[in-house]
Write an enzyme that holds these catalytic residues in place. Structure first.
Site, PDB file in Angstrom:
ATOM      1  N   ARG A  45       0.881  -1.188   0.000  1.00 54.17           N
ATOM      2  CA  ARG A  45       0.000   0.000   0.000  1.00 54.17           C
ATOM      3  C   ARG A  45       0.907   1.222   0.000  1.00 54.17           C
ATOM      4  O   ARG A  45       1.719   1.405   0.914  1.00 54.17           O
ATOM      5  CB  ARG A  45      -0.894   0.017   1.238  1.00 54.17           C
ATOM      6  CG  ARG A  45      -1.524   1.387   1.490  1.00 54.17           C
ATOM      7  CD  ARG A  45      -2.586   1.378   2.533  1.00 54.17           C
ATOM      8  NE  ARG A  45      -3.780   0.711   2.041  1.00 54.17           N
ATOM      9  CZ  ARG A  45      -4.985   0.798   2.624  1.00 54.17           C
ATOM     10  NH1 ARG A  45      -5.139   1.534   3.714  1.00 54.17           N
ATOM     11  NH2 ARG A  45      -6.021   0.161   2.128  1.00 54.17           N
ATOM     12  N   HIS A  73      -7.587   0.884  -6.097  1.00 55.67           N
ATOM     13  CA  HIS A  73      -7.769   0.066  -4.892  1.00 55.67           C
ATOM     14  C   HIS A  73      -8.464  -1.241  -5.317  1.00 55.67           C
ATOM     15  O   HIS A  73      -9.625  -1.487  -4.967  1.00 55.67           O
ATOM     16  CB  HIS A  73      -8.593   0.838  -3.857  1.00 55.67           C
ATOM     17  CG  HIS A  73      -8.517   0.283  -2.461  1.00 55.67           C
ATOM     18  ND1 HIS A  73      -7.785  -0.857  -2.136  1.00 55.67           N
ATOM     19  CD2 HIS A  73      -9.087   0.703  -1.295  1.00 55.67           C
ATOM     20  CE1 HIS A  73      -7.922  -1.103  -0.846  1.00 55.67           C
ATOM     21  NE2 HIS A  73      -8.694  -0.175  -0.309  1.00 55.67           N
ATOM     22  N   GLN A 103     -10.193  -3.754  -2.780  1.00 50.21           N
ATOM     23  CA  GLN A 103     -11.460  -3.243  -2.241  1.00 50.21           C
ATOM     24  C   GLN A 103     -12.618  -3.592  -3.174  1.00 50.21           C
ATOM     25  O   GLN A 103     -13.689  -4.035  -2.725  1.00 50.21           O
ATOM     26  CB  GLN A 103     -11.377  -1.711  -2.080  1.00 50.21           C
ATOM     27  CG  GLN A 103     -12.644  -1.084  -1.549  1.00 50.21           C
ATOM     28  CD  GLN A 103     -12.926  -1.519  -0.123  1.00 50.21           C
ATOM     29  OE1 GLN A 103     -12.061  -1.411   0.729  1.00 50.21           O
ATOM     30  NE2 GLN A 103     -14.111  -2.030   0.153  1.00 50.21           N
ATOM     31  N   ASP A 107     -17.078   7.705  -0.913  1.00 48.57           N
ATOM     32  CA  ASP A 107     -15.836   7.583  -0.149  1.00 48.57           C
ATOM     33  C   ASP A 107     -15.537   8.954   0.447  1.00 48.57           C
ATOM     34  O   ASP A 107     -16.202   9.954   0.110  1.00 48.57           O
ATOM     35  CB  ASP A 107     -14.712   7.097  -1.091  1.00 48.57           C
ATOM     36  CG  ASP A 107     -13.446   6.668  -0.362  1.00 48.57           C
ATOM     37  OD1 ASP A 107     -13.460   6.590   0.889  1.00 48.57           O
ATOM     38  OD2 ASP A 107     -12.442   6.417  -1.037  1.00 48.57           O
ATOM     39  N   CYS A 164     -16.118   1.917   1.376  1.00 55.26           N
ATOM     40  CA  CYS A 164     -14.924   1.097   1.661  1.00 55.26           C
ATOM     41  C   CYS A 164     -14.467   1.237   3.102  1.00 55.26           C
ATOM     42  O   CYS A 164     -13.782   0.356   3.613  1.00 55.26           O
ATOM     43  CB  CYS A 164     -13.802   1.459   0.693  1.00 55.26           C
ATOM     44  SG  CYS A 164     -13.235   3.171   0.839  1.00 55.26           S
ATOM     45  N   ARG A 195     -13.461  -8.357   2.476  1.00 55.95           N
ATOM     46  CA  ARG A 195     -12.037  -8.136   2.175  1.00 55.95           C
ATOM     47  C   ARG A 195     -11.254  -9.404   2.482  1.00 55.95           C
ATOM     48  O   ARG A 195     -10.350  -9.802   1.737  1.00 55.95           O
ATOM     49  CB  ARG A 195     -11.481  -6.964   3.011  1.00 55.95           C
ATOM     50  CG  ARG A 195     -12.073  -5.599   2.707  1.00 55.95           C
ATOM     51  CD  ARG A 195     -11.705  -5.099   1.327  1.00 55.95           C
ATOM     52  NE  ARG A 195     -10.264  -5.062   1.121  1.00 55.95           N
ATOM     53  CZ  ARG A 195      -9.454  -4.064   1.491  1.00 55.95           C
ATOM     54  NH1 ARG A 195      -9.954  -2.990   2.060  1.00 55.95           N
ATOM     55  NH2 ARG A 195      -8.149  -4.106   1.259  1.00 55.95           N
TER      56      ARG A 195
HETATM   57  N1  NVA Z   1      -9.853   6.821  -0.946  1.00 54.12           N
HETATM   58  C1  NVA Z   1      -9.408   6.405   0.356  1.00 54.12           C
HETATM   59  C2  NVA Z   1      -9.630   4.952   0.560  1.00 54.12           C
HETATM   60  C3  NVA Z   1      -9.235   4.414   1.906  1.00 54.12           C
HETATM   61  C4  NVA Z   1      -9.421   2.940   2.032  1.00 54.12           C
HETATM   62  C5  NVA Z   1      -7.935   6.744   0.523  1.00 54.12           C
HETATM   63  O1  NVA Z   1      -7.184   6.553  -0.424  1.00 54.12           O
HETATM   64  O2  NVA Z   1      -7.568   7.247   1.592  1.00 54.12           O
HETATM   65  N1   CP Z   2     -11.028   0.065   2.996  1.00 53.22           N
HETATM   66  C1   CP Z   2      -9.749   0.001   3.365  1.00 53.22           C
HETATM   67  O1   CP Z   2      -8.847  -0.266   2.545  1.00 53.22           O
HETATM   68  O2   CP Z   2      -9.540   0.187   4.693  1.00 53.22           O
HETATM   69  P1   CP Z   2      -8.142   0.381   5.415  1.00 53.22           P
HETATM   70  O3   CP Z   2      -7.585   1.702   4.956  1.00 53.22           O
HETATM   71  O4   CP Z   2      -8.455   0.369   6.875  1.00 53.22           O
HETATM   72  O5   CP Z   2      -7.229  -0.734   5.013  1.00 53.22           O
END
Ligand code: NVA
Ligand code: CP
Length: 305
Positions: free
Chosen positions: A103, A130, A133, A221, A261, A289
């Site tokens: 990530r 993502h 997800q 989101d 998400c 997930r």
């Molecule tokens: N769009 C959000 C998703 C978190 C799971 C981010 O990138 O922070």
């Molecule tokens: N939805 C998601 O990816 O959650 P986290 O950021 O907690 O991993």
């Protein structure tokens, strides 16, 4: 690079391969041991340069359930955080572990890890995508509306971000429709959007109510994703009016569900009455997930015995 050896983007996998993963995810949900211990003796490195609750825990638990072990590697602690090149990290990790989940910010870093390493790489979120997800989201949607997604309409309300981009990739591969309502200046990635447009599966509108009209899935989101904290005030102004509340849900189909998400900000992109209400499937979505990623881990790293 054989992109089937990795899970870098939903766009890389054929519809048949995506369905195989979703079918396996369903089997694993019904019976967590359905795949046996395909990761016995194997190790997954999990590299995080951003925060996580769901991704970290579901990958760690999922790897354990499949008989393997997961290593949590925060960029605060490993040399990536001090500037060691991604290519060198890829070469070294490949000599210790059997797969890497990462990530991070740049999609190019995930691609570089896959290009320079010799083990499967899984995209656990970038600024662009993502994909894990959306596999969980598709599992949730299939449980509700069946495995044939061809007539489905998904309404995306808000930021054209990483999650939105992966929805568009999934729609292009699996043939359902996505209707996005984004404020001007916050549209999805142009290349991802163009591919979905070429597949005839996307429509971009500005008004949330127009996107939600007749939709089976209404989803959104946060207004500011990880790495955009400094833009939070400006984004709060731009996204004023981009809330999913009971009025927006009422525009959807009678059996419309709400997905997010997570993490969510009640009172901003979603009203508490929606996320905590009867149409919400966010807890099943979060649970999925685990199942969806176990399917991906099995397909990429599993030993067939
Ligand atoms: N769009 C959000 C998703 C978190 C799971 C981010 O990138 O922070
Ligand atoms: N939805 C998601 O990816 O959650 P986290 O950021 O907690 O991993």
């Amino acid at each position: 690079m054989d992109r089937n050896r990795h899970f870098l983007s939903i766009a890389d996998w054929t519809p048949a391969r995506l369905r195989e993963a979703l079918d396996l995810a369903d089997r694993l949900k019904a019976d967590p041991d359905a795949a046996g211990r395909p990761l016995a003796g194997k190790t997954l490195a999990m590299v995080f340069t951003k925060s996580s609750t769901r991704t970290r825990v579901s990958f760690e638990v999922g790897t354990h359930q499949l008989g393997g072990q997961a290593l949590f590697l925060s960029s605060r602690d490993i040399q990536i955080g001090r500037g060691e090149p991604i290519a060198d990290t890829a070469r070294v990790l490949s000599r210790y572990v059997d797969g890497v989940m990462i990530r991070t910010f740049a999609q190019e870093d995930v691609e570089g890890l896959a290009r320079h390493g010799t083990v499967p790489v899984i995209n656990g979120l970038t600024d662009l995508l993502h994909p894990c997800q959306i596999m969980a989201d598709l599992q949730t949607v299939r449980a509700e509306f069946g495995a044939d997604l061809s007539g489905l309409v998904v309404a995306w309300i808000g930021d054209g971000n990483n999650v939105a981009n992966s929805w568009l990739n999934a729609a292009a591969q699996l043939g359902f429709r996505v209707r996005l309502a984004c404020p001007e200046g916050y549209d999805p990635d142009p290349a991802v959007f163009a591919a979905a447009e070429a597949a005839g599966v996307v429509e971009l509108v500005r008004a949330p109510a127009d996107a939600a009209e007749g939709a089976h899935v209404v989803t959104t989101d946060v207004w500011a994703s990880m790495g955009q904290e400094e833009e939070a005030a400006e984004r709060a102004r731009a996204f004023d009016g981009y809330h999913v509340d009971a009025g927006i849900m009422a525009r959807g189909a009678d059996d419309a569900i709400f997905l997010h998400c997570l993490p969510a900000h009640r009172g901003e992109e979603v009203a508490a009455e929606v996320i905590d209400g009867p149409a919400s499937r966010v807890w099943a979505e979060a649970e999925n997930r685990l199942h969806a990623q176990k399917a991906i881990l099995t397909m990429l790293m599993g030993t067939i015995s």
